[in-house]
Design an enzyme around this catalytic site. Structure first.
Site, PDB file in Angstrom:
ATOM      1  N   GLY A 170      -3.520  25.608  -2.325  1.00  0.00           N
ATOM      2  CA  GLY A 170      -3.130  24.873  -1.127  1.00  0.00           C
ATOM      3  C   GLY A 170      -4.177  23.853  -0.719  1.00  0.00           C
ATOM      4  O   GLY A 170      -3.839  22.759  -0.246  1.00  0.00           O
ATOM      5  N   ARG A 172      -6.136  22.152  -2.657  1.00  0.00           N
ATOM      6  CA  ARG A 172      -6.035  20.967  -3.515  1.00  0.00           C
ATOM      7  C   ARG A 172      -4.902  20.055  -3.064  1.00  0.00           C
ATOM      8  O   ARG A 172      -5.048  18.818  -3.048  1.00  0.00           O
ATOM      9  CB  ARG A 172      -5.826  21.406  -4.968  1.00  0.00           C
ATOM     10  CG  ARG A 172      -7.096  21.921  -5.622  1.00  0.00           C
ATOM     11  CD  ARG A 172      -6.858  22.528  -6.981  1.00  0.00           C
ATOM     12  NE  ARG A 172      -8.123  22.762  -7.672  1.00  0.00           N
ATOM     13  CZ  ARG A 172      -8.268  23.538  -8.740  1.00  0.00           C
ATOM     14  NH1 ARG A 172      -7.217  24.160  -9.254  1.00  0.00           N
ATOM     15  NH2 ARG A 172      -9.449  23.682  -9.308  1.00  0.00           N
ATOM     16  N   ARG A 197      -5.821 -14.368   5.439  1.00  0.00           N
ATOM     17  CA  ARG A 197      -7.042 -14.936   4.883  1.00  0.00           C
ATOM     18  C   ARG A 197      -6.692 -16.081   3.936  1.00  0.00           C
ATOM     19  O   ARG A 197      -5.823 -15.936   3.065  1.00  0.00           O
ATOM     20  CB  ARG A 197      -7.826 -13.855   4.133  1.00  0.00           C
ATOM     21  CG  ARG A 197      -9.097 -14.323   3.444  1.00  0.00           C
ATOM     22  CD  ARG A 197     -10.115 -14.815   4.425  1.00  0.00           C
ATOM     23  NE  ARG A 197     -11.387 -15.090   3.753  1.00  0.00           N
ATOM     24  CZ  ARG A 197     -12.324 -15.868   4.262  1.00  0.00           C
ATOM     25  NH1 ARG A 197     -12.156 -16.435   5.438  1.00  0.00           N
ATOM     26  NH2 ARG A 197     -13.451 -16.062   3.605  1.00  0.00           N
ATOM     27  N   GLN A 208      -0.766 -15.127  -7.327  1.00  0.00           N
ATOM     28  CA  GLN A 208       0.012 -14.148  -8.070  1.00  0.00           C
ATOM     29  C   GLN A 208      -0.846 -12.979  -8.551  1.00  0.00           C
ATOM     30  O   GLN A 208      -0.381 -11.838  -8.596  1.00  0.00           O
ATOM     31  CB  GLN A 208       0.702 -14.820  -9.258  1.00  0.00           C
ATOM     32  CG  GLN A 208       1.817 -13.977  -9.867  1.00  0.00           C
ATOM     33  CD  GLN A 208       2.574 -14.736 -10.942  1.00  0.00           C
ATOM     34  OE1 GLN A 208       1.972 -15.332 -11.819  1.00  0.00           O
ATOM     35  NE2 GLN A 208       3.891 -14.739 -10.852  1.00  0.00           N
ATOM     36  N   GLU A 293     -12.572  20.835  -3.730  1.00  0.00           N
ATOM     37  CA  GLU A 293     -11.476  21.658  -4.279  1.00  0.00           C
ATOM     38  C   GLU A 293     -11.310  21.499  -5.786  1.00  0.00           C
ATOM     39  O   GLU A 293     -10.219  21.732  -6.308  1.00  0.00           O
ATOM     40  CB  GLU A 293     -10.151  21.318  -3.577  1.00  0.00           C
ATOM     41  CG  GLU A 293     -10.214  21.391  -2.064  1.00  0.00           C
ATOM     42  CD  GLU A 293     -10.374  22.808  -1.545  1.00  0.00           C
ATOM     43  OE1 GLU A 293     -10.421  23.751  -2.350  1.00  0.00           O
ATOM     44  OE2 GLU A 293     -10.453  22.987  -0.321  1.00  0.00           O
TER      45      GLU A 293
END
Length: 294
Positions: A170, A172, A197, A208, A293
């Protein structure tokens, strides 16, 4: 002649582009760019959506506005956590579950006991100064001549390692879920920042290459969320092999969500390195998730 025709065609294309509305140049409109952040409620039930709504509203009102101040002052917001506990989102505690050796070597010699706050012999080390998680105090737990009554044994003697491993599953998923939240915020920050910006008079959002990076970040976040939710469902249903899937989900989410935070900071440029911008805090906080964990 072919080169001349090509040059003429290219020139005409450029002239046409210049005449297009600004919103159509370089932007992936409502089909992609504006909705690049994956939805939080995909495949959730109505009850789960309501639980999520209440949690987000509480966090937005009671936590987010003060997160930077708490981080700088290393403040542990006990009162706020108690309010969260009243809504069913956890809280603070006065008891500690400690794994202690009560038998021989190996995992079967480990038991789980409850140690109450104020027990003689229970003390704590100095408050550690950390890279992140500064509003969460971290100290060594010290047990010196600390006597615990047998009634404080959790489970049977020798079951401590099994209990710890069960809690780790749990834990983790919880750490992975924290990574999802931080990465989601960083993706939103990156998206909003590059919209406003400008470079050479043009919004960064028109580039792109940055659109591609945002798409990669969104894909990593979406895939991480699917793995974490699937692992959580397997744990709830006690599905065979759930522990392995929880471990894989934690590994994948912690690594990829930290990379999303790092990419978001990079998109902010030098601003991202300033404490005035929250992305640097998210990056510091998410880094430890790749350690916890494991």
């Amino acid at each position: 002649q072919k080169m001349n025709r090509f040059a003429s065609i290219s020139s005409n294309i450029l002239k046409s582009c210049r005449n297009l509305p600004a919103t159509r140049i370089g932007y992936i409109s409502s089909r992609g760019f504006a909705s690049v952040v994956p939805s939080l409620d995909i495949n959730l039930t109505d009850d789960q959506k309501e639980f999520q709504r209440v949690a987000k509203e509480f966090a937005d009102e009671k936590m987010l506005p003060f997160a930077s101040k708490w981080d700088q002052e290393q403040h542990f917001p006990v009162d706020v956590l108690r309010q969260a506990a009243e809504l069913g989102f956890g809280g603070d505690t006065d008891v500690y579950l400690v794994m202690v050796r009560t038998g021989g070597p190996g995992p079967k010699g480990i038991s789980c006991v409850m140690v109450e706050k104020g027990t003689p012999g229970l003390s704590f080390g100095k408050k550690e100064h950390k890279l992140g998680w500064n509003s969460q105090p971290t100290r060594a737990v010290i047990l010196e001549d600390c006597e615990i009554p047998a009634s404080n044994l959790i489970g049977a003697e020798g079951q401590g390692f099994t209990i710890a491993m069960s809690a780790l599953d749990g834990g983790r998923v919880n750490i992975a879920a924290c990574s999802l939240g931080g990465a989601h915020a960083c993706l939103e920050l990156a998206r909003d920042h590059i919209k406003v910006r400008k470079q050479f008079g043009t919004p960064l959002a028109t580039f792109q290459s940055l659109q591609f990076q945002l798409a990669d970040m969104a894909t990593k976040l979406y895939a991480s969320r699917l793995m974490v939710r699937n692992a959580a469902e397997m744990l709830d249903n006690k599905t065979e092999g759930a522990s392995q899937y929880a471990a894989m989900a934690k590994l994948f989410a912690a690594d990829n969500c930290f990379n999303i935070a790092d990419s978001s900071l990079q998109m902010h440029g030098g601003y991202g390195y300033l404490k005035e911008y929250p992305v640097e805090r998210y990056l510091r906080d998410l880094r430890v998730h790749r350690i916890l964990e494991d």
